[in-house]
Design an enzyme around this catalytic site. Structure first.
Site, PDB file in Angstrom:
ATOM      1  N   GLN A   1      41.770  45.694  30.856  1.00 56.10           N
ATOM      2  CA  GLN A   1      42.150  45.766  29.452  1.00 56.10           C
ATOM      3  C   GLN A   1      42.882  44.499  29.031  1.00 56.10           C
ATOM      4  O   GLN A   1      43.702  43.960  29.757  1.00 56.10           O
ATOM      5  CB  GLN A   1      43.050  46.986  29.242  1.00 56.10           C
ATOM      6  CG  GLN A   1      43.312  47.335  27.799  1.00 56.10           C
ATOM      7  CD  GLN A   1      43.964  48.703  27.663  1.00 56.10           C
ATOM      8  OE1 GLN A   1      43.835  49.550  28.538  1.00 56.10           O
ATOM      9  NE2 GLN A   1      44.667  48.921  26.569  1.00 56.10           N
TER      10      GLN A   1
ATOM     11  N   SER B   1      42.660  46.590  37.415  1.00 58.94           N
ATOM     12  CA  SER B   1      43.170  47.745  36.673  1.00 58.94           C
ATOM     13  C   SER B   1      42.002  48.591  36.167  1.00 58.94           C
ATOM     14  O   SER B   1      41.266  49.182  36.954  1.00 58.94           O
ATOM     15  CB  SER B   1      44.073  47.273  35.529  1.00 58.94           C
ATOM     16  OG  SER B   1      44.719  48.358  34.904  1.00 58.94           O
ATOM     17  N   LEU B   2      41.804  48.670  34.854  1.00 58.44           N
ATOM     18  CA  LEU B   2      40.689  49.412  34.282  1.00 58.44           C
ATOM     19  C   LEU B   2      39.367  49.013  34.914  1.00 58.44           C
ATOM     20  O   LEU B   2      38.473  49.851  35.123  1.00 58.44           O
ATOM     21  CB  LEU B   2      40.643  49.152  32.766  1.00 58.44           C
ATOM     22  CG  LEU B   2      39.382  49.586  32.029  1.00 58.44           C
ATOM     23  CD1 LEU B   2      39.239  51.085  32.050  1.00 58.44           C
ATOM     24  CD2 LEU B   2      39.405  49.060  30.607  1.00 58.44           C
TER      25      LEU B   2
ATOM     26  N   ARG C   1      42.060  58.790  31.016  1.00 62.20           N
ATOM     27  CA  ARG C   1      43.092  57.871  31.526  1.00 62.20           C
ATOM     28  C   ARG C   1      43.768  57.138  30.385  1.00 62.20           C
ATOM     29  O   ARG C   1      44.992  57.023  30.328  1.00 62.20           O
ATOM     30  CB  ARG C   1      42.449  56.881  32.496  1.00 62.20           C
ATOM     31  CG  ARG C   1      43.385  55.819  33.094  1.00 62.20           C
ATOM     32  CD  ARG C   1      42.560  54.914  34.003  1.00 62.20           C
ATOM     33  NE  ARG C   1      43.346  53.911  34.727  1.00 62.20           N
ATOM     34  CZ  ARG C   1      43.574  52.674  34.280  1.00 62.20           C
ATOM     35  NH1 ARG C   1      43.074  52.288  33.111  1.00 62.20           N
ATOM     36  NH2 ARG C   1      44.276  51.831  35.009  1.00 62.20           N
TER      37      ARG C   1
ATOM     38  N   GLN D   1      47.112  54.117  41.208  1.00 61.51           N
ATOM     39  CA  GLN D   1      46.865  52.895  40.445  1.00 61.51           C
ATOM     40  C   GLN D   1      47.541  52.931  39.081  1.00 61.51           C
ATOM     41  O   GLN D   1      47.965  51.905  38.551  1.00 61.51           O
ATOM     42  CB  GLN D   1      45.353  52.682  40.283  1.00 61.51           C
ATOM     43  CG  GLN D   1      44.982  51.320  39.730  1.00 61.51           C
ATOM     44  CD  GLN D   1      43.978  51.421  38.602  1.00 61.51           C
ATOM     45  OE1 GLN D   1      44.167  52.172  37.656  1.00 61.51           O
ATOM     46  NE2 GLN D   1      42.919  50.655  38.718  1.00 61.51           N
TER      47      GLN D   1
ATOM     48  N   HIS E   1      51.276  50.441  34.665  1.00 59.33           N
ATOM     49  CA  HIS E   1      51.518  50.156  36.086  1.00 59.33           C
ATOM     50  C   HIS E   1      53.020  50.094  36.400  1.00 59.33           C
ATOM     51  O   HIS E   1      53.481  49.219  37.120  1.00 59.33           O
ATOM     52  CB  HIS E   1      50.806  48.870  36.505  1.00 59.33           C
ATOM     53  CG  HIS E   1      49.331  48.934  36.292  1.00 59.33           C
ATOM     54  ND1 HIS E   1      48.521  49.788  37.010  1.00 59.33           N
ATOM     55  CD2 HIS E   1      48.517  48.289  35.418  1.00 59.33           C
ATOM     56  CE1 HIS E   1      47.274  49.661  36.584  1.00 59.33           C
ATOM     57  NE2 HIS E   1      47.253  48.762  35.623  1.00 59.33           N
TER      58      HIS E   1
END
Length: 336
Positions: A40, A119-120, A144, A275, A226
């Site tokens: 993202q 990440s994503l 999510r 995560q 995060h």
């Protein structure tokens, strides 16, 4: 490996051959190829539209994604709108765009050995590796995104990028700052992101600047991604994941939470839970992939963020980004 990737563009067919290297004993061996997906922040209006317009396999990905959700991802990706930067829409839109590009590359002959995503982007990696179906991946990232966006009230959390400071020093300052603040992303040497309570991030930022960071840049984000503030969101996502199938026998991928190669389906859901609130160990992921024999990286998706990180992590490996149809010409670089 990269084996006979063929595509048509302005009446040209490009063939990318395998990369060859030699071990210490002089024996010829093949280097590995990794496909990596951005996260993202790389999104923009128009991402992957030329793939959608040009290739039926890419079009099918967007059409399926739209059928899965109650929102029109094609409009979010292709037409001017405000939703593209809202986390609950950004996440499924990014996965659709990334998988749409990858699907064409795969059908054109790209053979990747391993996958990873920032990440994503880890979800795009899971879909590409065969661990999740596109439908499950899209539905999961939509949930999510909603969970991450709604867990912490707007303005209560924050993030900042720290430029040119040792990671251990940053971690030490965060630990000594009152409140909740931690390293969220180990992006590359000289670029670390911190995340947590807004006031704690502000205090840590001031301390980092005073301690010698070249720059500390507040990030325009909707939440403290995060960070430990999102532990409840991670737990709720884990509950949702119990209804998602993770296939056995998928291609190896590297997870964000541990930066390790994963081939065991039983580990995936726990890693995806962690995560959400753990540090993204991207630099360590790339270093581990290189140590495991990867010497060619293909970033698939909008922008070239990961390719930029790669130049700071290791300039000896090959790295290209494929974000547009025009970028397909870069595959020729893999033969250089």
């Amino acid at each position: 490996m990269v084996d006979k990737i063929q595509y048509r563009q302005t009446s040209m067919i490009c063939e990318c051959k395998s990369i060859t290297k030699y071990n210490k004993g002089g024996k010829k061996e093949m280097g590995k190829t990794a496909v990596i997906f951005p996260g993202q922040g790389a999104q923009y209006v128009g991402m992957a539209k030329d793939f959608y317009d040009s290739f039926e396999d890419s079009k099918k990905v967007f059409d399926e994604a739209d059928d899965v959700l109650d929102i029109e991802l094609k409009k979010i990706c292709f037409e001017e709108n405000d939703d593209i930067n809202k986390t609950e829409y950004t996440q499924p839109a990014m996965v659709a765009a990334e998988v749409a590009i990858y699907e064409h590359l795969k059908n054109a002959g790209l053979k990747a050995d391993v996958f990873a995503g920032l990440s994503l982007g880890e979800y795009s990696a899971l879909v590409a590796a065969g661990a999740m179906t596109l439908a499950d991946g899209i539905k999961t990232v939509r949930r999510r995104g909603i969970l991450m966006q709604n867990e912490v009230p707007l303005g209560m959390g924050g993030m900042a990028a720290v430029i040119a400071m040792d990671a251990d020093k940053i971690a030490e300052i965060c630990e000594n700052t009152p409140g909740k603040v931690q390293i969220a992303n180990y992006n590359c040497p000289g670029q670390i992101v911190i995340s947590g309570e807004a006031e704690a991030v502000k205090a840590a930022s001031a301390a980092l600047a005073e301690a010698g960071a070249k720059r500390v840049i507040p990030l325009n984000v909707s939440g403290p991604f995060h960070s430990q503030m999102l532990v409840p969101a991670g737990e709720k996502l884990y509950d949702f994941l119990q209804g998602v199938d993770v296939a056995e026998g998928f291609a190896p991928y590297y997870c964000n939470a541990d930066a390790e190669e994963i081939t065991d389906a039983a580990k995936v859901k726990e890693l995806l839970k962690r995560q959400v609130y753990s540090s993204v160990r991207w630099q360590q992921t790339i270093e581990n992939m290189i140590a495991d024999g990867v010497d060619t990286f293909i970033e698939v998706g909008p922008g070239k963020t990961l390719t930029g990180f790669m130049k700071k992590i290791n300039r000896e490996v090959k790295s290209i980004n494929i974000a547009t149809v025009d970028d397909l010409a870069k595959l020729e670089e893999l033969n250089a």
